[in-house]
Structures are given as C-alpha cells and as structure tokens.
Design a protein around this motif. Structure first.
Motif, short mmCIF file in Angstrom:
data_model
loop_
_atom_site.label_atom_id
_atom_site.label_comp_id
_atom_site.label_asym_id
_atom_site.label_seq_id
_atom_site.Cartn_x
_atom_site.Cartn_y
_atom_site.Cartn_z
N LYS A 1 -18.90 -25.41 -5.54
CA LYS A 1 -18.43 -25.95 -5.77
C LYS A 1 -16.99 -26.55 -6.70
O LYS A 1 -16.28 -25.44 -7.68
CB LYS A 1 -19.07 -26.50 -6.76
N SER A 2 -16.43 -28.06 -5.46
CA SER A 2 -15.09 -27.87 -6.11
C SER A 2 -15.09 -29.32 -5.19
O SER A 2 -15.33 -29.67 -4.49
CB SER A 2 -14.53 -27.00 -5.03
N HIS A 3 -13.78 -30.32 -5.72
CA HIS A 3 -13.86 -31.38 -5.13
C HIS A 3 -11.92 -31.71 -5.29
O HIS A 3 -11.94 -32.48 -5.34
CB HIS A 3 -14.15 -32.87 -6.79
N GLY A 4 -11.58 -30.09 -5.33
CA GLY A 4 -9.69 -30.30 -5.25
C GLY A 4 -9.83 -28.73 -4.54
O GLY A 4 -9.07 -28.66 -4.87
N ASN A 5 -9.79 -28.91 -3.17
CA ASN A 5 -10.18 -28.32 -2.20
C ASN A 5 -9.58 -28.60 -0.74
O ASN A 5 -8.91 -29.51 -0.71
CB ASN A 5 -11.74 -27.16 -1.76
N ASP A 6 -8.70 -27.26 0.45
CA ASP A 6 -8.87 -27.69 0.73
C ASP A 6 -8.29 -25.79 2.01
O ASP A 6 -8.86 -24.89 1.25
CB ASP A 6 -6.83 -27.54 1.18
N GLY A 7 -8.76 -26.46 3.12
CA GLY A 7 -8.48 -25.02 3.81
C GLY A 7 -7.14 -24.60 4.71
O GLY A 7 -6.92 -25.65 4.91
N MET A 8 -6.93 -23.69 4.87
CA MET A 8 -5.60 -23.27 5.47
C MET A 8 -5.72 -21.77 5.89
O MET A 8 -6.50 -21.16 5.09
CB MET A 8 -4.02 -23.20 4.44
N ASN A 9 -5.53 -21.17 6.55
CA ASN A 9 -5.29 -19.37 7.59
C ASN A 9 -4.33 -19.68 8.64
O ASN A 9 -4.35 -20.48 9.19
CB ASN A 9 -7.10 -19.90 7.62
N GLY B 1 -9.14 -20.01 1.54
CA GLY B 1 -9.15 -20.99 1.57
C GLY B 1 -9.57 -21.93 0.55
O GLY B 1 -8.71 -23.25 0.56
N GLU B 2 -11.09 -22.16 -0.19
CA GLU B 2 -10.95 -22.79 -0.77
C GLU B 2 -9.98 -22.70 -2.37
O GLU B 2 -9.78 -23.64 -2.93
CB GLU B 2 -12.20 -22.84 -1.49
#
Length: 230
Positions: free
Chosen positions: A202-210, A229-230
């Motif tokens: 559970k997260s509301h300040g996330n992003d995906g990068m890889n 990523g999260e």
C-alpha cells in the motif's frame, strides 16, 4: 539549491543508465538527471506530471493534461547545476500528441495492435481498465477491459514497469501486481488479459523505474515490489 516541491515521473535511461525524474522547484517543472554522486537539470518542462516513462530507444515520454510529450535523446542533453541556468532556456519539448486519458504511471510497448505493423503505444491502468493510446499519427485512445476484473475495481496503479517489452503495474491500494498480457489485447472487442503475479505494498507516493533490458523478476513479493520500483 532550493528544495524540491515534488519529484516523480522517474525512469532509468536505457542509453546511459542514469536516473531521470521530473522535479518541481519554485513552481517550475524540470527534468533532472542524477546518479549517486550528482544531479543536473537538463530541460524545462511545460508542466508538472507524475505520469512518465522511457521507451527502449531512450525517448522520455510524459503526460501533462491531455498531451503526451516526447523527448528523444535526453542522454545527449547538456546538464546544468542550477534550475534557473540560462542554458535551460528553449529546452522545453516541442513534440506531443493528444491522449484522452492516462493512468498514474506509463509504460511504452511496441506491438502490432491495429494490424498495421509494429508501432509504439503508451499503456496505463486505472480501476478495471487498461488504457492504450497511440504515440504517433492520428491521436486515438482505447479503454480495454479484463474478462475477469482486478481484485478491486476502484484502484490506482501508480507504479509501472517494462521488462523486455512486457508490461507490469502495481496497485497503490495493495491489491496486487499484474502483468498486462499485451499479446491478448483486442482493440475491436476492447479486451485484454491481465495476470495477478503477487501482492503489492500500500502506497500513495510511489513510482516505477527499472532497467528495461533486464529480465522481469521470477517472483513478485512485497519485498520485490519495493526493491524493483515502489
């Protein structure tokens, strides 16, 4: 430097393995390039966004409002140490295409979805829909639905990943990580398959990068999700 008001829209450049993020300083959105040693500002942007990604050719894509902007060869952009450096004048992207809607994070996929040959599409997800838009040519957006709904329909997918042209999204509500099976996408019937791979944090300040050329994790767990990523 002034403190960042926001940082998101992050990705790892496939041509230089550097991290890039949108940042907002004193109301101005910029694209920043950084590694463990330093951060440079490489372009001013037309607005703030957390919806962004790279394609495999090194073009950085981001959505502001209903415009998908494209910035090719960002690895060649000159870095500036200050966000208000005069050298950043005129660096805003000029290439864009309209999109009807985009979810909270983006993935670029190469596929033949229209029977016209392989081309790039931008993919996102929200609630029980997978959203697909053209990145070139005449603007068009399709809303695709799963035969079986996501675990909970009302959800935001704030972290997306692309591994070897495969598409993954994570639910911010903790409802799971899914692979969108783009080889099943049908724009006529507005359908697509999606496979639940594991739990999400559970997260509301996330992003995906890889690293896009890497293989996808063999097993997705909450710890893997954080690591990747999260």
């Amino acid at each position: 430097s002034p403190p960042f008001a926001d940082m998101n829209g992050c990705g790892i450049g496939p041509l230089d393995s550097m991290a890039y993020c949108l940042v907002k300083i004193e109301g101005q959105a910029l694209l920043a390039r950084f590694d463990s040693m330093s951060m440079d500002f490489v372009a001013k942007l037309p607005g703030w966004s957390f919806k962004a990604t790279f394609d495999s050719n090194g073009t950085y894509h981001f959505v502001v409002g209903n415009e998908l902007y494209k910035m090719p060869n960002v690895h060649l952009l000159t870095g500036h140490q200050s966000h208000d450096d005069e050298g950043l004048s005129g660096t805003e992207p000029t290439e864009s295409i309209q999109v009807t809607f985009a979810g909270a994070d983006l993935v670029i996929v190469s596929a033949d979805l229209e029977g016209l040959g392989v081309q790039q599409y931008v993919v996102s997800a929200e609630n029980n829909e997978v959203v697909v838009s053209r990145t070139i040519g005449k603007p068009e957006t399709w809303f695709l639905y799963r035969d079986a709904p996501f675990q909970h329909q009302a959800t935001i997918f704030g972290a997306g990943w692309s591994y070897e042209n495969r598409v993954f999204f994570s639910s911010n509500n903790g409802n799971g990580i899914y692979e969108i099976e783009m080889d099943t996408a049908n724009l006529t019937t507005k359908s697509v398959g999606a496979k639940l791979l594991g739990p999400s944090v559970k997260s509301h300040g996330n992003d995906g990068m890889n690293c896009m050329a890497a293989s996808a994790p063999g097993q997705w767990t909450e710890a893997t999700c954080v690591l990747w990523g999260e």
